[in-house]
Write an enzyme that holds these catalytic residues in place. Sequence first.
Site, short mmCIF file in Angstrom:
data_model
loop_
_atom_site.label_atom_id
_atom_site.label_comp_id
_atom_site.label_asym_id
_atom_site.label_seq_id
_atom_site.Cartn_x
_atom_site.Cartn_y
_atom_site.Cartn_z
N GLY A 544 0.55 -45.06 90.37
CA GLY A 544 -0.82 -44.34 90.24
C GLY A 544 -0.62 -42.98 89.89
N LYS A 560 -5.44 -40.96 94.70
CA LYS A 560 -4.73 -41.81 93.82
C LYS A 560 -5.33 -42.57 92.93
CE LYS A 560 -0.87 -44.14 95.07
NZ LYS A 560 -0.13 -45.25 95.75
N ASP A 662 11.20 -47.40 98.43
CA ASP A 662 11.25 -46.23 98.01
C ASP A 662 11.42 -44.70 98.78
OD1 ASP A 662 9.01 -44.16 95.78
OD2 ASP A 662 11.18 -44.56 95.30
#
Length: 703
Positions: A544, A560, A662
Amino acid sequence: MSINFTLLLLLLSTMEASLLRLKVAVLLLFLIHCVQAQQVLLNSTVERSALLDLRSSLGLRSRDWPLKAEPCKFWKGVQCENGHVIGINISGFKRTRIGRLNPRFSVDSLANLTQLRSFNASGFSLPGSIPDWFGFRFPALQVLDLRSCSVSGSIPGSLGNLSSVNLVYLSGNSLAGRLPATLGQLKELSVLDLSRNLLTGSIPNISSLGKLTRLDLSSNYLSEQIPISLGSLSGIQFLDLSDNSLTGFIPDELRNLDKLVELDLSKNLLSGSLPTKLRALMSLEKLFVDRNGLVGHLSGDMFSGLDQLQVVDLSGNKFDGALPVALLSMHSLQLLDLADNNFTGVFPSLSSDGNSSNGVFNFSNNMLYGNLNFSLVKFSSIDLSSNYFQGSAASFSRRNVTLDRNCFQDVANQRSPGDCRLFYTKRGLSFDDFGVPGLTQPPLSKQAKSSKRWIFILVGLLGGLVFIVILVTLLVLVLRRCDQGTANQRGTANVGPVPEGDSPLPPKDPNIVSGVGDSFTYEQLLRASGSFSAANLIKHGHSGDLFKGTLEGGTTVVVKKVSLHSFKKESYIMELDLFSKVLHARLVPLLGQCLEHETDKLLVYKYMVCGDLASSLYRITGLEDDSLKSLDWITRLKIAIGAAEGLSYLHHECNPPLVHRDVQASSILLDDKFEVRLGSLSEVRAQEGDSHQNVITRLLRKQ
């Protein structure tokens, strides 16, 4: 007596002629001085007023621009011609105390200096964005230098109207967004330096910049492939695209850049082989393609004719095969780095007459083997560590040689005998077994190799079949015994079995997790984020877009925006489900959500004042010199410990264990005290019934 009188008359006439010439010379000097005095005076009242306004808005000190003095003559960095301002250089200036309290990109008065040819503010803090009018008011501008000025925002497309500009330096700032295609209109451009910014997207078509000699787009976030149109920049000498996210092959069209002196494509995601057509770059002196995903052999033809090469860095790729002898024997080579590849074979003998032997060579972390049959004394420095060289190395033990992690005799820090023996045996090579007599194994013949290979294949097949039969039998027995227990545990709830993959299905009903945090209306968050304007855009995330917003009470937040047109529905549901189950001081706090909109789902997070780790490693301090300061090591250690605590919680304290997929500098967020909060939690995945190790193994296989 008459003769003396005649001589006297001649002497007097000569003196009168000399005096006349002297008077003429003095008159000419006076006229030149008057003309120069007129030139250094500022004739335009509009330009004088503009300089005074600029002095005030930038907070320049009186010692640099004295208020009552003539600007063209006494103001430092101001250049005039014919009574007009043609150049302003405030590089290295310091602001007044009031100016330091409120630094900003306030240069609107420059718009009245229409004959300006040069504006240099490098190193002078100008927080803010480049105004759009910049490209319309300076038809004669030739030099624009805003290096390390804390400039933010996007590069305005209007800069394409600077038809006379020759040099553009915008490096070391926080410029974001895509490169405007209008840069291709700057036909007189010679140097374009946009390095060390936050630019994204692809490289536009700039093939029309025929006078470009230097292009530096390094250390950004540019993606997609290297455009083949760069091959049309026939005059370019320096091309630096390093430290981005460029993908695809290195285009063959770069061979047309016959004036190229330095090519840097390092630290990208490039794949494929190194094009042999690059051997047409006869002027090339420096080549950097390290830390990519390049593969294949390096043929001797690749470097034939590149006699000017001085620096070559091919490390951190997947090149294999033998070392290129043509490259090793180049006379002008000063540095060669082939580390961290898959090169194999014996080390070639290098001629003693090559000047390259005085350079720095790195061949570490490959699969080179055999004996070294030449002297290493002639090298300035050579690293042969983490290979499989064997034999005696007594004559090589010098400071300029690194031999760790090999199979040498009588040398410390070598590989284990088993490791070395296995390597040589697999390849049918003779191994001296660290000099132990009687254990030398001759190479196997082709027939012996073939027969042994078939034996291994048959044994493997039979063993595999037996193993499968036993495994199936055990699984059947276990399933029968557990059948009744699992039937009682299934129940009638709306929960199905965990499917194959790396994460369970998200909750089927979004209302289950919609109660996480406060509930906001869509209109509230629309106002807070300025209708999701580009000015409030922080970055485009994996799941997003992130916007900076201010709530009605004055609280700064991050919103977001998850558009269901671009992202899957599961992306925000999984994230809400995660926050409904876990809570830790090292995770970025979720303040609330808004799920009422049909296509745009909004999540509200706490705003981290210091941004992410990527942008905080080097920051501008409040010191007088406004210089970039690195984070001190105590703060770095604090950040590392905080990140480790967050990951430890996800990996070991959550049930089932969670894996953050991540972890990078941009996903480690920092508050005003540089306390760590892990972001990018949409990338967190788990698998019920799996051990933490199994989850990691499956994720690695997918990557």
